[in-house]
Motif scaffolding. Structure first.
Motif, PDB file in Angstrom:
ATOM      1  N   UNK A  83      54.005 -82.042  63.889  1.00 40.57           N
ATOM      2  CA  UNK A  83      54.644 -83.162  64.704  1.00 40.57           C
ATOM      3  C   UNK A  83      54.793 -84.277  63.603  1.00 40.57           C
ATOM      4  N   UNK A  84      54.165 -84.973  62.487  1.00 42.32           N
ATOM      5  CA  UNK A  84      55.061 -86.094  61.534  1.00 42.32           C
ATOM      6  C   UNK A  84      55.894 -85.480  60.820  1.00 42.32           C
ATOM      7  N   UNK A  85      55.847 -84.315  59.931  1.00 39.10           N
ATOM      8  CA  UNK A  85      56.016 -83.979  58.932  1.00 39.10           C
ATOM      9  C   UNK A  85      57.910 -83.814  59.528  1.00 39.10           C
ATOM     10  N   UNK A  86      57.733 -83.089  60.748  1.00 45.58           N
ATOM     11  CA  UNK A  86      59.085 -82.775  61.209  1.00 45.58           C
ATOM     12  C   UNK A  86      59.775 -84.182  62.261  1.00 45.58           C
ATOM     13  N   UNK A  87      58.876 -84.689  62.637  1.00 47.82           N
ATOM     14  CA  UNK A  87      60.403 -85.887  62.339  1.00 47.82           C
ATOM     15  C   UNK A  87      60.066 -87.211  61.897  1.00 47.82           C
ATOM     16  N   UNK A  88      59.144 -87.300  60.865  1.00 50.83           N
ATOM     17  CA  UNK A  88      59.306 -88.889  59.062  1.00 50.83           C
ATOM     18  C   UNK A  88      61.029 -89.161  59.162  1.00 50.83           C
ATOM     19  N   UNK A  89      61.665 -87.552  58.841  1.00 50.75           N
ATOM     20  CA  UNK A  89      62.883 -87.223  58.353  1.00 50.75           C
ATOM     21  C   UNK A  89      63.601 -88.573  58.994  1.00 50.75           C
ATOM     22  N   UNK A  90      64.310 -87.612  60.704  1.00 52.58           N
ATOM     23  CA  UNK A  90      64.554 -88.522  61.254  1.00 52.58           C
ATOM     24  C   UNK A  90      64.646 -89.777  61.997  1.00 52.58           C
ATOM     25  N   UNK A  91      63.310 -90.009  62.028  1.00 53.16           N
ATOM     26  CA  UNK A  91      63.090 -91.498  62.018  1.00 53.16           C
ATOM     27  C   UNK A  91      63.263 -92.669  61.002  1.00 53.16           C
ATOM     28  N   UNK A  92      63.070 -92.149  59.784  1.00 60.82           N
ATOM     29  CA  UNK A  92      63.236 -92.965  58.814  1.00 60.82           C
ATOM     30  C   UNK A  92      65.032 -93.499  58.803  1.00 60.82           C
ATOM     31  N   UNK A  93      65.714 -92.861  59.846  1.00 65.26           N
ATOM     32  CA  UNK A  93      66.950 -93.450  60.460  1.00 65.26           C
ATOM     33  C   UNK A  93      66.838 -94.365  61.325  1.00 65.26           C
ATOM     34  N   UNK A  94      65.669 -93.911  62.416  1.00 61.83           N
ATOM     35  CA  UNK A  94      66.367 -94.790  63.485  1.00 61.83           C
ATOM     36  C   UNK A  94      65.644 -96.248  63.262  1.00 61.83           C
TER      37      UNK A  94
END
Ligand code: NAP
Length: 243
Positions: A111-122
């Motif tokens: 879950x962390x691996x999947x979301x981190x690239x997205x969260x970096x932009x938020x």
């Protein structure tokens, strides 16, 4: 983290701590999306609590891949999904160990691996992992569970160090024994912390300390601080004599 105005995605929100936390976050003015395997509960929660849900199994490697496309405003991930089963190591059952690792540990890491690239932009991004007091003092009845939670604690520390150069805040929720059906799906022990009290205290800590790294309600200090306070063996003995 800020406690209002977020879009929060929570794995494991169909019951227990995840559902109660989702309700509190919703009441504080956040958009909350929950997930879990039990579609009947997700449907019921959508109707009764007005909280949207996705059917997904965190043990499935691809389960989370489309979530941020569907909900591009997500800025907070909560990795709540978990199971807790007893195991008798005289007659080991590897199926229990493997399922526990797949959900509690691999599910969290994926879950962390999947979301981190997205969260970096938020803006105001945060990841909340969920370990346990049993990460620090083992309950003999549930060896693989304890081990996965110790691993989640360690992984969370590394994640926080690595992401220190980003805007993503990394927070670890460390519950004590809380009254849910987590252990083998059985009724909770009335001596465990009431769910309402646990979520009230946890939310209050998040509101009072925006830079908090670990959410530690009073009841978990007995386990969390055992090693530091030089009473680990005593804590192991007390914990295991009551089970
Ligand atoms: N209660 C405690 O004493 C305690 C103490 C320390 C830590 N914790 C942690 O708190 C978290 C929540 O537990 P809880 O006590 O609230 O128990 P719970 O009511 O059984 O909640 C567990 C949640 O995880 C979800 N889940 C389990 N396996 C899943 C999977 N493969 N894919 C997606 N979702 C899954 C369940 O949903 P579905 O069944 O619908 O999939 C459910 O929503 C767990 O990580 C647990 O280890 C609890």
């Amino acid at each position: 983290m800020k406690t209002t105005g977020n879009t929060i995605f929570l794995t494991g929100g169909t019951s227990g701590i995840g559902l109660e936390l989702a309700r509190r976050f919703r009441d504080l003015g956040n958009t909350v999306i929950i997930s879990g395997r039990r579609k009947d509960l997700l449907d019921q929660i959508a109707t009764e609590d007005n909280i949207e849900g996705l059917v997904l199994d965190v043990a499935d490697p691809d389960a989370l891949s489309t979530v941020t496309t569907k909900y591009p405003d997500i800025n907070v991930l909560v990795t709540m999904a978990g199971i807790m089963r007893d195991e008798d190591l005289h007659t080991p059952d590897l199926a229990v160990a493997e399922e526990t690792i797949a959900i509690n540990l691999l599910g969290t890491i994926r879950a962390i691996a999947t979301f981190t690239p997205h969260l970096l932009q938020q803006p105001d991004a945060a990841i909340i992992t969920v370990s346990s007091g049993l990460a620090f003092v083992p309950l003999a009845l549930t060896p693989t569970y304890n081990a996965t939670k110790a691993a989640v604690h360690s992984y969370t520390q590394s994640l926080r160090l690595q992401l220190a150069d980003t805007g993503i805040q990394v927070i670890e929720l460390v519950p004590p024994a809380v009254q849910t059906n987590l252990l083998n799906g059985a009724d909770p022990d009335p001596t465990w912390m009431p769910l309402d009290e646990f979520t009230d205290e946890s939310i209050a800590l998040l509101q009072q300390h925006p830079d908090l790294e670990e959410v530690l309600v009073d009841r978990v200090h007995f386990l969390r601080a055992a090693e530091r306070e030089n009473r680990h063996a005593e804590a192991v003995a007390i914990l295991n004599s009551s089970h």
